[in-house]
Design a protein around this motif. Structure first.
Motif, PDB file in Angstrom:
ATOM      1  N   LEU A  48       0.829  -1.208   0.000  1.00 26.57           N
ATOM      2  CA  LEU A  48       0.000   0.000   0.000  1.00 26.57           C
ATOM      3  C   LEU A  48       0.864   1.259   0.000  1.00 26.57           C
ATOM      4  CD1 LEU A  48      -2.804  -1.091   2.482  1.00 26.57           C
ATOM      5  CD2 LEU A  48      -3.070  -0.636   0.038  1.00 26.57           C
ATOM      6  N   LYS A  49       1.958   1.238   0.780  1.00 26.92           N
ATOM      7  CA  LYS A  49       2.870   2.394   0.793  1.00 26.92           C
ATOM      8  C   LYS A  49       3.452   2.667  -0.580  1.00 26.92           C
ATOM      9  CE  LYS A  49       5.794   1.246   4.012  1.00 26.92           C
ATOM     10  NZ  LYS A  49       6.963   1.324   4.932  1.00 26.92           N
ATOM     11  N   ALA A  50       3.663   1.597  -1.346  1.00 25.80           N
ATOM     12  CA  ALA A  50       4.289   1.721  -2.662  1.00 25.80           C
ATOM     13  C   ALA A  50       3.259   1.832  -3.792  1.00 25.80           C
ATOM     14  CB  ALA A  50       5.201   0.523  -2.909  1.00 25.80           C
ATOM     15  N   ASN A  51       1.972   1.963  -3.418  1.00 22.19           N
ATOM     16  CA  ASN A  51       0.894   2.066  -4.411  1.00 22.19           C
ATOM     17  C   ASN A  51       0.822   0.849  -5.331  1.00 22.19           C
ATOM     18  OD1 ASN A  51      -0.095   4.677  -3.615  1.00 22.19           O
ATOM     19  ND2 ASN A  51       1.718   5.567  -4.582  1.00 22.19           N
ATOM     20  N   LYS A  52       1.108  -0.320  -4.777  1.00 21.83           N
ATOM     21  CA  LYS A  52       0.987  -1.571  -5.515  1.00 21.83           C
ATOM     22  C   LYS A  52      -0.401  -2.170  -5.259  1.00 21.83           C
ATOM     23  CE  LYS A  52       5.342  -1.825  -6.951  1.00 21.83           C
ATOM     24  NZ  LYS A  52       5.722  -1.834  -8.391  1.00 21.83           N
ATOM     25  N   THR A  53      -0.961  -2.810  -6.269  1.00 19.78           N
ATOM     26  CA  THR A  53      -2.249  -3.469  -6.116  1.00 19.78           C
ATOM     27  C   THR A  53      -2.027  -4.924  -5.701  1.00 19.78           C
ATOM     28  OG1 THR A  53      -2.289  -4.034  -8.465  1.00 19.78           O
ATOM     29  CG2 THR A  53      -3.388  -1.992  -7.796  1.00 19.78           C
ATOM     30  N   PHE A  54      -2.992  -5.479  -4.965  1.00 20.07           N
ATOM     31  CA  PHE A  54      -2.848  -6.859  -4.497  1.00 20.07           C
ATOM     32  C   PHE A  54      -4.198  -7.450  -4.146  1.00 20.07           C
ATOM     33  CE2 PHE A  54      -2.540  -4.150  -0.756  1.00 20.07           C
ATOM     34  CZ  PHE A  54      -3.352  -4.795   0.168  1.00 20.07           C
ATOM     35  N   ILE A  55      -4.210  -8.760  -4.057  1.00 19.95           N
ATOM     36  CA  ILE A  55      -5.359  -9.503  -3.544  1.00 19.95           C
ATOM     37  C   ILE A  55      -4.833 -10.497  -2.512  1.00 19.95           C
ATOM     38  CG2 ILE A  55      -5.255 -11.243  -5.382  1.00 19.95           C
ATOM     39  CD1 ILE A  55      -8.488  -9.905  -3.749  1.00 19.95           C
ATOM     40  N   VAL A  56      -5.539 -10.626  -1.405  1.00 19.16           N
ATOM     41  CA  VAL A  56      -5.167 -11.558  -0.337  1.00 19.16           C
ATOM     42  C   VAL A  56      -6.125 -12.739  -0.339  1.00 19.16           C
ATOM     43  CG1 VAL A  56      -4.937 -11.868   2.157  1.00 19.16           C
ATOM     44  CG2 VAL A  56      -4.239  -9.707   1.108  1.00 19.16           C
ATOM     45  N   PHE A  57      -5.579 -13.937  -0.179  1.00 21.57           N
ATOM     46  CA  PHE A  57      -6.396 -15.128   0.018  1.00 21.57           C
ATOM     47  C   PHE A  57      -6.216 -15.597   1.459  1.00 21.57           C
ATOM     48  CE2 PHE A  57      -6.064 -14.969  -4.528  1.00 21.57           C
ATOM     49  CZ  PHE A  57      -7.303 -15.426  -4.964  1.00 21.57           C
ATOM     50  N   GLU A  58      -7.330 -15.716   2.165  1.00 19.17           N
ATOM     51  CA  GLU A  58      -7.292 -16.035   3.589  1.00 19.17           C
ATOM     52  C   GLU A  58      -8.457 -16.946   3.935  1.00 19.17           C
ATOM     53  OE1 GLU A  58      -7.002 -16.470   7.531  1.00 19.17           O
ATOM     54  OE2 GLU A  58      -5.431 -15.668   6.251  1.00 19.17           O
ATOM     55  N   ASP A  59      -8.162 -18.085   4.585  1.00 16.26           N
ATOM     56  CA  ASP A  59      -9.234 -19.013   4.940  1.00 16.26           C
ATOM     57  C   ASP A  59      -9.365 -19.230   6.437  1.00 16.26           C
ATOM     58  OD1 ASP A  59      -7.031 -20.529   5.513  1.00 16.26           O
ATOM     59  OD2 ASP A  59      -7.625 -22.279   4.340  1.00 16.26           O
ATOM     60  N   THR A  85     -13.600  -4.276   2.819  1.00 12.91           N
ATOM     61  CA  THR A  85     -14.248  -3.043   2.378  1.00 12.91           C
ATOM     62  C   THR A  85     -13.652  -2.540   1.068  1.00 12.91           C
ATOM     63  OG1 THR A  85     -14.724  -2.415   4.667  1.00 12.91           O
ATOM     64  CG2 THR A  85     -14.768  -0.648   3.023  1.00 12.91           C
ATOM     65  N   ASN A  86     -12.355  -2.797   0.883  1.00 15.62           N
ATOM     66  CA  ASN A  86     -11.658  -2.323  -0.314  1.00 15.62           C
ATOM     67  C   ASN A  86     -11.509  -3.413  -1.382  1.00 15.62           C
ATOM     68  OD1 ASN A  86     -10.502   0.592   0.246  1.00 15.62           O
ATOM     69  ND2 ASN A  86     -10.340  -0.537   2.162  1.00 15.62           N
ATOM     70  N   ASN A  87     -12.304  -4.486  -1.242  1.00 11.07           N
ATOM     71  CA  ASN A  87     -12.311  -5.578  -2.228  1.00 11.07           C
ATOM     72  C   ASN A  87     -10.920  -6.124  -2.507  1.00 11.07           C
ATOM     73  OD1 ASN A  87     -15.188  -5.386  -2.745  1.00 11.07           O
ATOM     74  ND2 ASN A  87     -14.739  -3.506  -3.892  1.00 11.07           N
ATOM     75  N   ALA A  88     -10.118  -6.268  -1.448  1.00 15.48           N
ATOM     76  CA  ALA A  88      -8.741  -6.728  -1.601  1.00 15.48           C
ATOM     77  C   ALA A  88      -8.489  -8.053  -0.913  1.00 15.48           C
ATOM     78  CB  ALA A  88      -7.776  -5.667  -1.064  1.00 15.48           C
ATOM     79  N   ILE A  89      -9.561  -8.784  -0.564  1.00 12.27           N
ATOM     80  CA  ILE A  89      -9.374 -10.063   0.115  1.00 12.27           C
ATOM     81  C   ILE A  89     -10.435 -11.048  -0.333  1.00 12.27           C
ATOM     82  CG2 ILE A  89     -10.762  -9.415   2.150  1.00 12.27           C
ATOM     83  CD1 ILE A  89      -8.685 -10.998   3.851  1.00 12.27           C
ATOM     84  N   GLN A  90     -10.002 -12.313  -0.492  1.00 12.10           N
ATOM     85  CA  GLN A  90     -10.903 -13.415  -0.805  1.00 12.10           C
ATOM     86  C   GLN A  90     -10.849 -14.410   0.349  1.00 12.10           C
ATOM     87  OE1 GLN A  90     -12.513 -14.120  -4.215  1.00 12.10           O
ATOM     88  NE2 GLN A  90     -12.296 -11.899  -4.186  1.00 12.10           N
ATOM     89  N   PHE A  91     -11.992 -14.678   0.958  1.00 14.22           N
ATOM     90  CA  PHE A  91     -12.032 -15.605   2.090  1.00 14.22           C
ATOM     91  C   PHE A  91     -12.260 -17.026   1.570  1.00 14.22           C
ATOM     92  CE2 PHE A  91     -13.204 -11.514   4.003  1.00 14.22           C
ATOM     93  CZ  PHE A  91     -12.272 -11.467   5.024  1.00 14.22           C
ATOM     94  N   GLU A  92     -11.179 -17.656   1.168  1.00 12.26           N
ATOM     95  CA  GLU A  92     -11.251 -19.018   0.647  1.00 12.26           C
ATOM     96  C   GLU A  92      -9.886 -19.679   0.757  1.00 12.26           C
ATOM     97  OE1 GLU A  92     -10.727 -19.011  -4.000  1.00 12.26           O
ATOM     98  OE2 GLU A  92     -12.188 -17.452  -3.471  1.00 12.26           O
ATOM     99  N   LYS A  93      -9.878 -20.986   0.769  1.00 12.04           N
ATOM    100  CA  LYS A  93      -8.630 -21.741   0.840  1.00 12.04           C
ATOM    101  C   LYS A  93      -7.886 -21.628  -0.481  1.00 12.04           C
ATOM    102  CE  LYS A  93      -6.810 -26.380   1.857  1.00 12.04           C
ATOM    103  NZ  LYS A  93      -5.846 -25.893   2.873  1.00 12.04           N
TER     104      LYS A  93
END
Length: 348
Positions: free
Chosen positions: A22-33, A156-164
């Protein structure tokens, strides 16, 4: 969907690396189960001294210099309080332990953390006939509150997917990674002991160590400091205390056990002499390493696969520094800390 990074796992490691992006203005998606619970059940204590032997924690000063502003920033960003500044007092069991404390407090790397003035005042309910030593620059991060707040922020920022995360679906080429509908240039695995199921990094010698804690209510105990004796007592307010922790190398489940509870109760008899009621018991698996150094670096063959793992019991201190180190290595080719670099295992 195209992003710069995919992050797998959102404990302290994944959270800290997300902040670097986020500090570097990079986009990402997190996967978390939510399968890895070590950050959620951790005591969250930051302490620059190993109080069993009165020795300095690895890179303690450097870690704290980065970690404290990091958590302050998160408090401001998420509008929540996570950092509780609190003294740690080490109860002495003998004159020999007092003398060892004095000797340690004269050492260059410890003198800023160990108070050379002992406290001899009796504390009601606490077994400490030989007084207490006070550790400076200590406190506790409410890791459960922090990780949950950060997950909500990412959702809230659509940056996480709650799945294995399914490693078998990962498609890797030299310049691109594809996973389901996502493409990225890089992926960082922050899976905790889930590393065992990761076919790219499971060659690393991760040791899963189960830790259990209990929460007690002790109406006759009224301490406003974190007590270290046979175990830790962390004040939570309203005469409630978190007590722990155990270290079990055989049980690999995250389920609270009768044996863990009995071990904590037995040790607690050596620490306090007032009645209490057990309110809760939690358990989690810590990702630990044989040499007590984390796993940081990139895959020996697939250079766009990276890892940040094995933070052990001091994750709140070490995660921000190592996340910054890993990001600088990936993006700017700044060398990793040799003690943490996974290259140390390539010829093992």
């Amino acid at each position: 969907m195209k992003v710069d990074y995919i992050i797998v796992g959102l404990g302290l490691a994944g959270l800290a690396f997300a902040e670097e992006l986020l500090k570097a203005n990079k986009t990402f998606i997190v996967f978390e189960d939510a399968s890895q619970t070590s950050s959620l059940v951790a005591g969250g204590v930051y302490n620059p001294v190993i109080l069993r032997r009165f020795t300095p924690v690895w890179q303690a000063a450097e870690q704290l210099a980065i970690a404290m502003p990091f958590y302050k920033h998160l408090e401001e960003k998420l509008q929540e309080k996570f950092d509780q500044k609190i003294e740690i007092k080490r109860a002495f069991k003998s004159v020999e332990e007092q003398n060892n404390w004095f000797a340690a407090s004269d050492k260059t790397r410890l003198k800023e953390f160990l108070n050379s003035d002992l406290e001899h005042k009796k504390v009601d309910g606490v077994i400490g006939d030989f007084g207490f030593g006070i550790v400076n620059e200590t406190g506790r991060i409410d890791t459960l509150k922090l990780v949950n707040a950060y997950r909500n922020y990412l959702e809230t920022n659509n940056a996480i997917q709650f799945e294995k995360f399914d490693h078998s679906l990962l498609e890797i080429s030299e310049n691109k990674i594809r996973y389901k509908s996502f493409t990225s240039s890089k992926i960082v695995f922050c899976e905790g002991f889930g590393l065992k199921e990761n076919p790219f990094f499971n060659y690393l010698p991760l040791d899963e160590v189960k830790g259990e804690l209990i929460t007690i209510h002790a109406p006759e105990l009224n301490i406003d400091f974190l007590l270290k004796s046979a175990l830790f007592l962390i004040p939570l307010g309203e005469n409630k205390y978190k007590v722990g922790a155990t270290f079990n190398h055989k049980d690999k489940t995250s389920v609270p056990s009768v044996s863990g509870r009995e071990e904590l109760v037995l040790k607690l008899k050596k620490v306090i002499d007032v009645p209490y009621t057990i309110l809760d018991q939690t358990a989690g698996i810590r990702p630990a390493t044989a040499d007590r150094r984390p796993f940081v670096g990139v895959h020996p063959t697939h250079k766009n696969l990276a890892i940040l793992n094995g933070l052990g019991t001091r994750g709140v201190m070490i995660a921000p520094k190592l996340a910054s180190n890993l990001y600088d290595f990936i993006e700017n080719n700044i060398a990793l800390d040799e003690a943490a670099d996974i290259k140390r295992f390539q010829n093992v």
